[in-house]
Scaffold this motif. Structure first.
Motif, short mmCIF file in Angstrom:
data_model
loop_
_atom_site.label_atom_id
_atom_site.label_comp_id
_atom_site.label_asym_id
_atom_site.label_seq_id
_atom_site.Cartn_x
_atom_site.Cartn_y
_atom_site.Cartn_z
N ASN A 85 39.89 42.23 59.20
CA ASN A 85 38.52 41.94 58.78
C ASN A 85 38.20 42.62 57.45
O ASN A 85 37.57 42.03 56.57
CB ASN A 85 37.55 42.39 59.86
N THR A 86 38.64 43.84 57.27
CA THR A 86 38.41 44.57 56.02
C THR A 86 39.14 43.90 54.86
O THR A 86 38.59 43.77 53.77
CB THR A 86 38.87 46.04 56.17
N GLN A 87 40.38 43.46 55.11
CA GLN A 87 41.13 42.76 54.06
C GLN A 87 40.42 41.49 53.65
O GLN A 87 40.31 41.17 52.46
CB GLN A 87 42.55 42.44 54.56
N SER A 88 39.93 40.73 54.60
CA SER A 88 39.21 39.49 54.32
C SER A 88 37.94 39.77 53.52
O SER A 88 37.63 39.07 52.55
CB SER A 88 38.87 38.78 55.63
N TYR A 89 37.22 40.77 53.93
CA TYR A 89 35.98 41.16 53.23
C TYR A 89 36.27 41.55 51.79
O TYR A 89 35.57 41.11 50.87
CB TYR A 89 35.30 42.31 53.98
N GLU A 90 37.28 42.37 51.57
CA GLU A 90 37.61 42.82 50.22
C GLU A 90 38.06 41.66 49.34
O GLU A 90 37.72 41.60 48.16
CB GLU A 90 38.67 43.91 50.26
N SER A 91 38.83 40.73 49.89
CA SER A 91 39.27 39.59 49.08
C SER A 91 38.07 38.73 48.68
O SER A 91 38.01 38.22 47.56
CB SER A 91 40.30 38.75 49.83
N LYS A 92 37.09 38.58 49.58
CA LYS A 92 35.89 37.82 49.22
C LYS A 92 35.07 38.54 48.16
O LYS A 92 34.52 37.92 47.26
CB LYS A 92 35.04 37.57 50.46
N VAL A 93 35.00 39.86 48.24
CA VAL A 93 34.26 40.63 47.24
C VAL A 93 34.92 40.46 45.86
O VAL A 93 34.24 40.26 44.85
CB VAL A 93 34.18 42.12 47.63
N PHE A 94 36.26 40.52 45.81
CA PHE A 94 36.96 40.34 44.54
C PHE A 94 36.76 38.92 44.00
O PHE A 94 36.60 38.72 42.80
CB PHE A 94 38.45 40.63 44.68
N LYS A 95 36.76 37.94 44.87
CA LYS A 95 36.56 36.55 44.45
C LYS A 95 35.14 36.36 43.90
O LYS A 95 34.95 35.70 42.87
CB LYS A 95 36.78 35.60 45.63
N ILE A 96 34.15 36.96 44.55
CA ILE A 96 32.77 36.88 44.07
C ILE A 96 32.65 37.54 42.69
O ILE A 96 31.99 37.02 41.80
CB ILE A 96 31.80 37.51 45.09
N ALA A 97 33.29 38.69 42.52
CA ALA A 97 33.24 39.38 41.23
C ALA A 97 33.88 38.54 40.13
O ALA A 97 33.35 38.44 39.02
CB ALA A 97 33.93 40.74 41.33
N LYS A 98 35.00 37.90 40.45
CA LYS A 98 35.68 37.05 39.47
C LYS A 98 34.82 35.85 39.11
O LYS A 98 34.67 35.49 37.94
CB LYS A 98 37.02 36.56 40.02
N LEU A 99 34.21 35.21 40.10
CA LEU A 99 33.36 34.05 39.84
C LEU A 99 32.11 34.45 39.05
O LEU A 99 31.67 33.69 38.17
CB LEU A 99 32.98 33.37 41.16
N THR A 100 31.56 35.61 39.33
CA THR A 100 30.40 36.10 38.57
C THR A 100 30.78 36.31 37.11
O THR A 100 30.03 35.93 36.21
CB THR A 100 29.86 37.40 39.19
N HIS A 101 31.95 36.88 36.88
CA HIS A 101 32.43 37.08 35.51
C HIS A 101 32.64 35.73 34.82
O HIS A 101 32.27 35.56 33.65
CB HIS A 101 33.73 37.89 35.53
#
Length: 117
Positions: free
Chosen positions: A40-56
């Motif tokens: 669950n933590t791995q999934s959460y962190e990958s989504k956070v990184f994806k959101i940061a990339k999309l925001t950029h």
């Protein structure tokens, strides 16, 4: 057999005595729960990184849009168009445009107006 000392726990007697089935079940439960939490933590962190990339990416595209829009506004200006046309030998007219009015006589109808009646 009761475990009475930490020495018995270190020697893992808790895992081999006659009541060890409950202990093994609890250990397996803790392991499965730990694996689920890690996943669950791995999934959460990958989504956070994806959101940061999309925001950029959105910020970069917005900056590109603003830059392109300002270039377009500059190209649409009359002074820029005039300067570009003067390089090709086309100069602006010095006389203002005149409005041409066409009046149709009511007695004479054109061929096309007769055709559509």
């Amino acid at each position: 057999m009761k475990i009475t000392s930490p020495k018995d726990i270190i020697k893992a007697k808790i895992l081999v005595n006659e009541g060890s089935a409950k202990t093994w079940a609890f250990i397996i439960y803790v392991i499965v729960l730990s694996l689920l939490l890690i996943g669950n933590t791995q999934s959460y962190e990958s989504k956070v990184f994806k959101i940061a990339k999309l925001t950029h990416d959105v910020k970069m595209l917005r900056a590109e849009f603003v830059d392109t829009r300002s270039e377009l506004m500059e190209l649409k200006m009359e002074s820029t168009i005039t300067k570009n046309l003067e390089e090709d030998g086309i100069f602006p007219s010095e006389t203002p445009p005149m409005k041409i009015k066409v009046s149709i006589e009511k007695g004479k109808e054109s061929f096309w107006s007769k055709l559509w009646q």
